[in-house]
Design an enzyme around this catalytic site. Structure first.
Site, PDB file in Angstrom:
ATOM      1  N   ARG A   9     -45.717 -57.019  -2.274  1.00  0.00           N
ATOM      2  CA  ARG A   9     -44.500 -56.249  -2.561  1.00  0.00           C
ATOM      3  C   ARG A   9     -44.696 -54.784  -2.158  1.00  0.00           C
ATOM      4  O   ARG A   9     -44.146 -54.332  -1.167  1.00  0.00           O
ATOM      5  CB  ARG A   9     -44.143 -56.403  -4.052  1.00  0.00           C
ATOM      6  N   ASP A  10     -45.518 -54.057  -2.890  1.00  0.00           N
ATOM      7  CA  ASP A  10     -45.687 -52.630  -2.628  1.00  0.00           C
ATOM      8  C   ASP A  10     -46.237 -52.419  -1.217  1.00  0.00           C
ATOM      9  O   ASP A  10     -45.874 -51.459  -0.530  1.00  0.00           O
ATOM     10  CB  ASP A  10     -46.637 -52.017  -3.660  1.00  0.00           C
ATOM     11  N   HIS A 201     -51.537 -47.662 -11.783  1.00  0.00           N
ATOM     12  CA  HIS A 201     -51.185 -48.036 -10.410  1.00  0.00           C
ATOM     13  C   HIS A 201     -51.484 -46.827  -9.516  1.00  0.00           C
ATOM     14  O   HIS A 201     -50.721 -45.869  -9.488  1.00  0.00           O
ATOM     15  CB  HIS A 201     -49.690 -48.391 -10.420  1.00  0.00           C
ATOM     16  N   HIS A 203     -52.436 -44.974  -5.877  1.00  0.00           N
ATOM     17  CA  HIS A 203     -52.463 -44.989  -4.413  1.00  0.00           C
ATOM     18  C   HIS A 203     -53.628 -44.117  -3.965  1.00  0.00           C
ATOM     19  O   HIS A 203     -53.969 -43.145  -4.645  1.00  0.00           O
ATOM     20  CB  HIS A 203     -51.134 -44.467  -3.847  1.00  0.00           C
ATOM     21  N   CYS A 234     -44.680 -46.406  -0.274  1.00  0.00           N
ATOM     22  CA  CYS A 234     -43.332 -46.518  -0.824  1.00  0.00           C
ATOM     23  C   CYS A 234     -42.404 -45.851   0.163  1.00  0.00           C
ATOM     24  O   CYS A 234     -42.586 -44.686   0.512  1.00  0.00           O
ATOM     25  CB  CYS A 234     -43.227 -45.854  -2.192  1.00  0.00           C
ATOM     26  N   ASN A 243     -51.754 -48.533  -1.511  1.00  0.00           N
ATOM     27  CA  ASN A 243     -52.341 -48.705  -2.833  1.00  0.00           C
ATOM     28  C   ASN A 243     -53.849 -48.726  -2.662  1.00  0.00           C
ATOM     29  O   ASN A 243     -54.356 -49.022  -1.588  1.00  0.00           O
ATOM     30  CB  ASN A 243     -51.953 -50.072  -3.416  1.00  0.00           C
TER      31      ASN A 243
HETATM   32  N1  COA Z   1     -29.852 -57.464  -4.580  1.00  0.00           N
HETATM   33  C1  COA Z   1     -29.103 -57.558  -3.454  1.00  0.00           C
HETATM   34  N2  COA Z   1     -28.088 -56.748  -3.173  1.00  0.00           N
HETATM   35  C2  COA Z   1     -27.801 -55.786  -4.083  1.00  0.00           C
HETATM   36  C3  COA Z   1     -28.534 -55.629  -5.260  1.00  0.00           C
HETATM   37  C4  COA Z   1     -29.609 -56.516  -5.492  1.00  0.00           C
HETATM   38  N3  COA Z   1     -30.365 -56.426  -6.584  1.00  0.00           N
HETATM   39  N4  COA Z   1     -28.024 -54.613  -5.944  1.00  0.00           N
HETATM   40  C5  COA Z   1     -26.994 -54.141  -5.242  1.00  0.00           C
HETATM   41  N5  COA Z   1     -26.858 -54.850  -4.098  1.00  0.00           N
HETATM   42  C6  COA Z   1     -25.864 -54.656  -3.039  1.00  0.00           C
HETATM   43  C7  COA Z   1     -24.458 -54.649  -3.556  1.00  0.00           C
HETATM   44  O1  COA Z   1     -23.973 -55.957  -3.639  1.00  0.00           O
HETATM   45  C8  COA Z   1     -23.728 -53.818  -2.544  1.00  0.00           C
HETATM   46  O2  COA Z   1     -23.542 -54.584  -1.383  1.00  0.00           O
HETATM   47  P1  COA Z   1     -22.290 -54.331  -0.401  1.00  0.00           P
HETATM   48  O3  COA Z   1     -22.477 -52.964   0.155  1.00  0.00           O
HETATM   49  O4  COA Z   1     -22.437 -55.393   0.624  1.00  0.00           O
HETATM   50  O5  COA Z   1     -21.102 -54.469  -1.292  1.00  0.00           O
HETATM   51  C9  COA Z   1     -24.773 -52.767  -2.188  1.00  0.00           C
HETATM   52  O6  COA Z   1     -26.036 -53.365  -2.478  1.00  0.00           O
HETATM   53  C10 COA Z   1     -24.599 -51.486  -2.988  1.00  0.00           C
HETATM   54  O7  COA Z   1     -24.587 -51.798  -4.364  1.00  0.00           O
HETATM   55  P2  COA Z   1     -24.642 -50.662  -5.510  1.00  0.00           P
HETATM   56  O8  COA Z   1     -24.625 -51.353  -6.799  1.00  0.00           O
HETATM   57  O9  COA Z   1     -23.610 -49.609  -5.224  1.00  0.00           O
HETATM   58  O10 COA Z   1     -26.083 -50.102  -5.318  1.00  0.00           O
HETATM   59  P3  COA Z   1     -26.591 -48.714  -4.728  1.00  0.00           P
HETATM   60  O11 COA Z   1     -26.152 -48.527  -3.333  1.00  0.00           O
HETATM   61  O12 COA Z   1     -26.311 -47.653  -5.709  1.00  0.00           O
HETATM   62  O13 COA Z   1     -28.159 -49.001  -4.705  1.00  0.00           O
HETATM   63  C11 COA Z   1     -29.998 -50.186  -5.721  1.00  0.00           C
HETATM   64  C12 COA Z   1     -28.866 -49.208  -5.930  1.00  0.00           C
HETATM   65  C13 COA Z   1     -30.849 -50.104  -6.958  1.00  0.00           C
HETATM   66  C14 COA Z   1     -29.417 -51.578  -5.555  1.00  0.00           C
HETATM   67  C15 COA Z   1     -30.796 -49.824  -4.430  1.00  0.00           C
HETATM   68  O14 COA Z   1     -31.044 -48.453  -4.418  1.00  0.00           O
HETATM   69  C16 COA Z   1     -32.118 -50.555  -4.357  1.00  0.00           C
HETATM   70  O15 COA Z   1     -32.150 -51.768  -4.197  1.00  0.00           O
HETATM   71  N6  COA Z   1     -33.239 -49.852  -4.449  1.00  0.00           N
HETATM   72  C17 COA Z   1     -34.565 -50.468  -4.435  1.00  0.00           C
HETATM   73  C18 COA Z   1     -35.570 -49.495  -3.935  1.00  0.00           C
HETATM   74  C19 COA Z   1     -36.948 -50.061  -4.012  1.00  0.00           C
HETATM   75  O16 COA Z   1     -37.180 -51.257  -4.102  1.00  0.00           O
HETATM   76  N7  COA Z   1     -37.928 -49.177  -3.956  1.00  0.00           N
HETATM   77  C20 COA Z   1     -39.285 -49.611  -3.932  1.00  0.00           C
HETATM   78  C21 COA Z   1     -39.948 -49.492  -5.230  1.00  0.00           C
HETATM   79  S1  COA Z   1     -40.968 -48.013  -5.205  1.00  0.00           S
HETATM   80 ZN    ZN Z   2     -47.055 -48.175  -5.428  1.00  0.00          ZN
END
Ligand code: COA
Ligand code: ZN
Length: 301
Positions: A9-10, A201, A203, A234, A243
Protein backbone atom coordinates in the site's frame (compact mmCIF):
# COMPACT_ATOMS: atom_id res chain seq x y z
CA UNK A 1 7.35 -7.58 18.50
CA UNK A 2 5.09 -7.12 15.51
CA UNK A 3 6.16 -5.84 12.13
CA UNK A 4 3.28 -4.48 10.04
CA UNK A 5 4.07 -4.79 6.35
CA UNK A 6 2.89 -1.73 4.41
CA UNK A 7 4.82 -2.11 1.13
CA UNK A 8 1.90 -3.14 -1.02
CA UNK A 9 0.00 0.00 0.00
CA UNK A 10 2.33 2.76 1.22
CA UNK A 11 5.05 1.50 -1.12
CA UNK A 12 3.19 0.92 -4.34
CA UNK A 13 0.95 4.00 -4.06
CA UNK A 14 4.05 6.08 -4.62
CA UNK A 15 5.62 4.24 -7.53
CA UNK A 16 5.77 6.01 -10.89
CA UNK A 17 5.12 2.75 -12.66
CA UNK A 18 1.70 1.32 -12.13
CA UNK A 19 2.21 -2.29 -11.09
CA UNK A 20 -0.22 -4.76 -12.66
CA UNK A 21 -2.64 -6.38 -10.22
CA UNK A 22 -1.23 -9.88 -10.85
CA UNK A 23 2.24 -8.71 -9.79
CA UNK A 24 0.86 -7.09 -6.64
CA UNK A 25 -0.97 -10.31 -5.82
CA UNK A 26 2.18 -12.40 -6.31
CA UNK A 27 4.10 -9.96 -4.05
CA UNK A 28 1.51 -10.13 -1.28
CA UNK A 29 1.24 -13.92 -1.52
CA UNK A 30 5.01 -14.19 -1.01
CA UNK A 31 4.78 -11.86 1.99
CA UNK A 32 1.99 -14.02 3.41
CA UNK A 33 4.41 -16.95 3.59
CA UNK A 34 7.03 -15.06 5.60
CA UNK A 35 5.46 -15.21 9.05
CA UNK A 36 4.22 -11.60 8.96
CA UNK A 37 0.96 -11.37 10.87
CA UNK A 38 -0.30 -8.08 9.47
CA UNK A 39 -0.02 -7.14 5.79
CA UNK A 40 -1.66 -3.99 4.49
CA UNK A 41 -3.02 -4.83 1.06
CA UNK A 42 -4.30 -1.71 -0.69
CA UNK A 43 -6.53 1.37 -0.34
CA UNK A 44 -10.18 1.81 -1.22
CA UNK A 45 -9.65 5.49 -1.91
CA UNK A 46 -10.59 7.62 -4.89
CA UNK A 47 -8.85 6.24 -8.00
CA UNK A 48 -8.34 9.85 -9.04
CA UNK A 49 -6.38 10.49 -5.85
CA UNK A 50 -4.27 7.30 -6.06
CA UNK A 51 -4.43 5.76 -9.54
CA UNK A 52 -1.75 3.22 -8.55
CA UNK A 53 -4.27 1.51 -6.28
CA UNK A 54 -7.32 1.73 -8.54
CA UNK A 55 -7.26 -2.07 -8.74
CA UNK A 56 -7.92 -2.46 -5.00
CA UNK A 57 -10.87 -4.78 -5.47
CA UNK A 58 -9.06 -7.10 -7.86
CA UNK A 59 -5.98 -7.25 -5.65
CA UNK A 60 -7.89 -7.83 -2.43
CA UNK A 61 -10.01 -10.56 -4.01
CA UNK A 62 -6.98 -12.13 -5.72
CA UNK A 63 -4.66 -12.69 -2.78
CA UNK A 64 -4.55 -15.97 -0.89
CA UNK A 65 -5.43 -15.14 2.69
CA UNK A 66 -3.38 -17.16 5.12
CA UNK A 67 -5.22 -17.96 8.36
CA UNK A 68 -3.87 -15.93 11.26
CA UNK A 69 -2.70 -13.08 9.02
CA UNK A 70 -4.60 -9.79 9.14
CA UNK A 71 -5.03 -7.95 5.84
CA UNK A 72 -6.07 -4.33 6.47
CA UNK A 73 -7.05 -1.92 3.72
CA UNK A 74 -7.17 1.88 3.84
CA UNK A 75 -10.58 3.48 3.85
CA UNK A 76 -11.06 7.28 3.65
CA UNK A 77 -14.84 7.50 3.94
CA UNK A 78 -18.15 5.58 3.86
CA UNK A 79 -17.80 4.81 0.18
CA UNK A 80 -14.39 3.25 0.77
CA UNK A 81 -15.78 1.26 3.68
CA UNK A 82 -18.56 -0.13 1.53
CA UNK A 83 -16.18 -1.05 -1.29
CA UNK A 84 -13.83 -2.77 1.18
CA UNK A 85 -16.62 -4.71 2.86
CA UNK A 86 -18.10 -5.73 -0.50
CA UNK A 87 -14.99 -7.72 -1.24
CA UNK A 88 -14.78 -9.21 2.23
CA UNK A 89 -12.28 -7.03 4.11
CA UNK A 90 -12.45 -7.55 7.87
CA UNK A 91 -9.72 -5.10 8.84
CA UNK A 92 -9.49 -1.44 7.82
CA UNK A 93 -7.31 1.57 8.44
CA UNK A 94 -8.60 5.11 8.64
CA UNK A 95 -6.14 7.93 8.24
CA UNK A 96 -5.77 11.52 9.24
CA UNK A 97 -2.82 13.63 10.30
CA UNK A 98 -1.47 16.04 12.86
CA UNK A 99 -0.91 18.64 10.13
CA UNK A 100 -3.94 20.56 8.94
CA UNK A 101 -2.34 21.44 5.57
CA UNK A 102 -1.38 17.84 4.87
CA UNK A 103 -4.83 16.51 5.76
CA UNK A 104 -6.44 19.06 3.48
CA UNK A 105 -4.28 18.03 0.53
CA UNK A 106 -4.34 14.32 1.27
CA UNK A 107 -8.04 13.76 1.87
CA UNK A 108 -9.58 17.15 1.06
CA UNK A 109 -10.92 17.59 4.59
CA UNK A 110 -9.90 19.40 7.75
CA UNK A 111 -8.63 17.24 10.61
CA UNK A 112 -11.89 18.00 12.42
CA UNK A 113 -13.98 16.89 9.44
CA UNK A 114 -11.91 13.72 9.04
CA UNK A 115 -12.64 12.75 12.64
CA UNK A 116 -16.35 13.21 11.98
CA UNK A 117 -16.19 11.09 8.81
CA UNK A 118 -14.18 8.38 10.58
CA UNK A 119 -16.47 8.44 13.58
CA UNK A 120 -19.26 7.09 11.37
CA UNK A 121 -16.94 4.62 9.60
CA UNK A 122 -15.46 3.24 12.83
CA UNK A 123 -18.92 2.94 14.38
CA UNK A 124 -20.04 0.77 11.47
CA UNK A 125 -16.82 -1.21 11.60
CA UNK A 126 -17.27 -1.95 15.29
CA UNK A 127 -20.84 -3.10 14.66
CA UNK A 128 -19.60 -5.35 11.86
CA UNK A 129 -16.78 -6.83 13.93
CA UNK A 130 -14.14 -5.21 11.71
CA UNK A 131 -10.69 -4.50 13.17
CA UNK A 132 -9.62 -0.86 12.83
CA UNK A 133 -6.25 0.80 12.70
CA UNK A 134 -6.00 4.59 12.89
CA UNK A 135 -3.13 6.41 11.23
CA UNK A 136 -1.87 9.77 12.38
CA UNK A 137 0.48 11.04 9.67
CA UNK A 138 3.01 13.89 9.75
CA UNK A 139 3.57 13.34 13.48
CA UNK A 140 7.09 14.78 13.38
CA UNK A 141 6.62 17.42 10.73
CA UNK A 142 4.57 18.50 7.75
CA UNK A 143 5.77 18.72 4.15
CA UNK A 144 3.96 22.03 3.91
CA UNK A 145 5.86 23.76 6.70
CA UNK A 146 2.96 24.19 9.13
CA UNK A 147 3.93 23.51 12.72
CA UNK A 148 3.21 20.13 14.33
CA UNK A 149 3.67 19.76 18.08
CA UNK A 150 3.70 16.54 20.14
CA UNK A 151 0.54 17.77 21.87
CA UNK A 152 -1.23 18.06 18.51
CA UNK A 153 -0.17 14.50 17.69
CA UNK A 154 -1.39 13.27 21.07
CA UNK A 155 -4.76 14.97 20.65
CA UNK A 156 -5.42 13.43 17.23
CA UNK A 157 -4.25 9.99 18.45
CA UNK A 158 -6.56 10.20 21.45
CA UNK A 159 -9.50 11.21 19.29
CA UNK A 160 -9.00 8.26 16.93
CA UNK A 161 -8.50 5.91 19.85
CA UNK A 162 -11.66 7.20 21.51
CA UNK A 163 -13.63 6.50 18.32
CA UNK A 164 -12.75 2.84 18.84
CA UNK A 165 -9.61 2.23 16.80
CA UNK A 166 -7.91 -0.98 17.92
CA UNK A 167 -4.45 0.30 17.10
CA UNK A 168 -2.97 3.73 16.47
CA UNK A 169 -0.05 4.10 14.06
CA UNK A 170 1.96 7.27 14.51
CA UNK A 171 3.62 8.18 11.24
CA UNK A 172 6.73 10.15 10.40
CA UNK A 173 5.48 10.64 6.86
CA UNK A 174 8.38 12.79 5.69
CA UNK A 175 11.11 11.12 7.73
CA UNK A 176 12.26 14.11 9.78
CA UNK A 177 12.03 12.71 13.31
CA UNK A 178 15.02 11.90 15.52
CA UNK A 179 15.30 9.51 18.51
CA UNK A 180 15.09 12.17 21.22
CA UNK A 181 11.72 13.26 19.80
CA UNK A 182 10.54 9.67 19.82
CA UNK A 183 11.69 9.24 23.42
CA UNK A 184 9.67 12.28 24.39
CA UNK A 185 6.59 11.35 22.38
CA UNK A 186 6.07 7.78 23.56
CA UNK A 187 5.39 8.58 27.23
CA UNK A 188 3.11 11.46 26.20
CA UNK A 189 1.00 9.06 24.13
CA UNK A 190 1.27 6.17 26.57
CA UNK A 191 -0.42 8.22 29.27
CA UNK A 192 -3.58 8.13 27.13
CA UNK A 193 -3.30 4.98 25.01
CA UNK A 194 -2.03 1.56 26.15
CA UNK A 195 1.45 0.92 24.78
CA UNK A 196 0.37 -2.38 23.22
CA UNK A 197 -2.07 -0.44 21.02
CA UNK A 198 0.57 1.95 19.70
CA UNK A 199 2.53 1.47 16.50
CA UNK A 200 5.17 3.69 14.92
CA UNK A 201 5.53 4.24 11.19
CA UNK A 202 8.90 5.62 10.15
CA UNK A 203 10.15 6.69 6.77
CA UNK A 204 13.89 6.59 6.21
CA UNK A 205 14.14 9.81 4.20
CA UNK A 206 17.03 11.14 6.29
CA UNK A 207 18.41 7.84 7.54
CA UNK A 208 16.98 8.08 11.05
CA UNK A 209 14.32 5.36 10.88
CA UNK A 210 16.20 2.53 12.60
CA UNK A 211 17.49 4.85 15.30
CA UNK A 212 13.91 5.98 15.87
CA UNK A 213 12.70 2.39 16.06
CA UNK A 214 15.38 1.62 18.61
CA UNK A 215 14.30 4.60 20.69
CA UNK A 216 10.63 3.58 20.51
CA UNK A 217 11.53 0.00 21.39
CA UNK A 218 13.41 1.16 24.48
CA UNK A 219 10.36 3.21 25.43
CA UNK A 220 8.16 0.10 25.25
CA UNK A 221 6.62 0.23 21.76
CA UNK A 222 6.18 -3.22 20.21
CA UNK A 223 4.58 -2.60 16.80
CA UNK A 224 6.46 -1.11 13.84
CA UNK A 225 5.42 -0.50 10.25
CA UNK A 226 7.89 -1.29 7.50
CA UNK A 227 7.86 -2.03 3.81
CA UNK A 228 9.59 -4.83 1.97
CA UNK A 229 12.72 -3.59 0.24
CA UNK A 230 11.99 -0.07 1.53
CA UNK A 231 9.32 0.63 -1.05
CA UNK A 232 7.29 3.67 -0.32
CA UNK A 233 6.49 7.27 0.18
CA UNK A 234 3.39 9.36 0.01
CA UNK A 235 2.23 11.14 -3.14
CA UNK A 236 0.92 14.06 -1.09
CA UNK A 237 4.21 14.52 0.76
CA UNK A 238 6.66 15.90 -1.81
CA UNK A 239 10.12 14.42 -1.41
CA UNK A 240 8.99 11.68 0.98
CA UNK A 241 10.96 8.54 0.27
CA UNK A 242 10.40 4.99 1.31
CA UNK A 243 9.28 3.45 4.52
CA UNK A 244 11.98 1.85 6.57
CA UNK A 245 12.79 -1.46 4.91
CA UNK A 246 11.26 -4.58 6.45
CA UNK A 247 14.54 -6.42 5.95
CA UNK A 248 16.40 -3.63 7.80
CA UNK A 249 14.05 -3.83 10.77
CA UNK A 250 14.15 -7.63 10.83
CA UNK A 251 17.92 -7.70 10.59
CA UNK A 252 18.32 -5.33 13.50
CA UNK A 253 15.72 -6.99 15.73
CA UNK A 254 16.96 -10.49 14.99
CA UNK A 255 20.54 -9.56 15.86
CA UNK A 256 19.29 -7.87 19.03
CA UNK A 257 17.58 -11.11 20.03
CA UNK A 258 14.07 -9.66 19.64
CA UNK A 259 11.50 -12.19 18.38
CA UNK A 260 9.32 -11.26 15.40
CA UNK A 261 8.44 -14.66 13.98
CA UNK A 262 9.23 -13.40 10.48
CA UNK A 263 11.64 -15.09 8.09
CA UNK A 264 13.76 -12.34 6.54
CA UNK A 265 14.66 -14.51 3.54
CA UNK A 266 11.01 -14.95 2.72
CA UNK A 267 10.48 -11.18 2.83
CA UNK A 268 13.53 -10.78 0.63
CA UNK A 269 12.01 -13.17 -1.89
CA UNK A 270 8.93 -10.93 -2.02
CA UNK A 271 11.13 -7.84 -2.46
CA UNK A 272 12.94 -9.50 -5.32
CA UNK A 273 9.65 -10.26 -7.01
CA UNK A 274 8.43 -6.67 -6.77
CA UNK A 275 11.78 -5.20 -7.83
CA UNK A 276 11.17 -6.34 -11.38
CA UNK A 277 7.81 -4.49 -11.39
CA UNK A 278 9.20 -1.06 -10.51
CA UNK A 279 11.68 1.22 -12.24
CA UNK A 280 14.40 1.65 -9.62
CA UNK A 281 16.54 -0.28 -7.16
CA UNK A 282 15.16 -1.08 -3.74
CA UNK A 283 16.57 1.10 -0.97
CA UNK A 284 16.63 -1.34 1.97
CA UNK A 285 20.27 -1.66 3.02
CA UNK A 286 19.82 -5.15 4.47
CA UNK A 287 18.15 -6.26 1.24
CA UNK A 288 21.05 -4.84 -0.80
CA UNK A 289 23.61 -6.49 1.48
CA UNK A 290 21.93 -9.88 1.24
CA UNK A 291 21.74 -9.59 -2.53
CA UNK A 292 25.40 -8.57 -2.76
CA UNK A 293 26.49 -11.44 -0.51
CA UNK A 294 24.61 -13.88 -2.67
CA UNK A 295 26.09 -12.43 -5.87
CA UNK A 296 29.60 -12.83 -4.40
CA UNK A 297 28.84 -16.39 -3.41
CA UNK A 298 27.52 -17.22 -6.87
CA UNK A 299 30.55 -15.60 -8.52
CA UNK A 300 33.01 -17.60 -6.38
CA UNK A 301 31.45 -20.94 -7.30
N1 COA B 1 -13.50 5.08 -3.48
C1 COA B 1 -13.71 5.36 -4.78
N2 COA B 1 -14.14 6.54 -5.23
C2 COA B 1 -14.38 7.49 -4.30
C3 COA B 1 -14.18 7.27 -2.93
C4 COA B 1 -13.71 6.00 -2.53
N3 COA B 1 -13.48 5.72 -1.25
N4 COA B 1 -14.50 8.38 -2.27
C5 COA B 1 -14.90 9.28 -3.17
N5 COA B 1 -14.82 8.74 -4.41
C6 COA B 1 -15.15 9.38 -5.69
C7 COA B 1 -16.53 9.97 -5.70
O1 COA B 1 -17.46 8.99 -6.06
C8 COA B 1 -16.42 11.07 -6.71
O2 COA B 1 -16.40 10.51 -7.99
P1 COA B 1 -16.96 11.31 -9.27
O3 COA B 1 -16.06 12.49 -9.44
O4 COA B 1 -16.83 10.33 -10.38
O5 COA B 1 -18.36 11.66 -8.90
C9 COA B 1 -15.01 11.59 -6.46
O6 COA B 1 -14.30 10.50 -5.88
C10 COA B 1 -14.99 12.79 -5.52
O7 COA B 1 -15.67 12.46 -4.33
P2 COA B 1 -15.66 13.41 -3.03
O8 COA B 1 -16.45 12.74 -2.00
O9 COA B 1 -16.01 14.82 -3.43
O10 COA B 1 -14.17 13.31 -2.59
P3 COA B 1 -12.98 14.37 -2.67
O11 COA B 1 -12.72 14.78 -4.06
O12 COA B 1 -13.21 15.41 -1.65
O13 COA B 1 -11.77 13.44 -2.21
C11 COA B 1 -11.09 11.54 -0.88
C12 COA B 1 -11.75 12.90 -0.88
C13 COA B 1 -10.84 11.20 0.56
C14 COA B 1 -12.03 10.54 -1.52
C15 COA B 1 -9.77 11.58 -1.71
O14 COA B 1 -9.04 12.72 -1.36
C16 COA B 1 -8.91 10.36 -1.47
O15 COA B 1 -9.28 9.26 -1.86
N6 COA B 1 -7.75 10.51 -0.86
C17 COA B 1 -6.87 9.39 -0.54
C18 COA B 1 -5.46 9.86 -0.45
C19 COA B 1 -4.56 8.76 -0.01
O16 COA B 1 -4.85 7.57 -0.10
N7 COA B 1 -3.38 9.14 0.46
C20 COA B 1 -2.40 8.17 0.81
C21 COA B 1 -2.32 7.94 2.26
S1 COA B 1 -0.90 8.84 2.89
ZN1 ZN C 1 4.03 6.08 5.17
Amino acid sequence: MTVVEVGARDGLQNERRSVPAAEKIAFIDLLSRSGLRCIEVTSFVSPKAIPQLADAQEVFAGITKVPGVRYPVLVPNAKGYERARACGADAIAVFTAASEAFTQRNINMSVEKSIAVFSAVVERAKRDGVWVRGYVSTAFGSPFGDAVTPEMVRDVCVRLFTLGCDEISVGDTIGVGVPTQVEAMVPLLAREIPLERLAFHFHDTRGTALANIYAALQAGVAIFDASAGGLGGCPYAPGATGNVGTEDVLYMLERMGVETGVDVDAVRAASRAIRSSIDHELTSKAFQAMEAAQARETASR
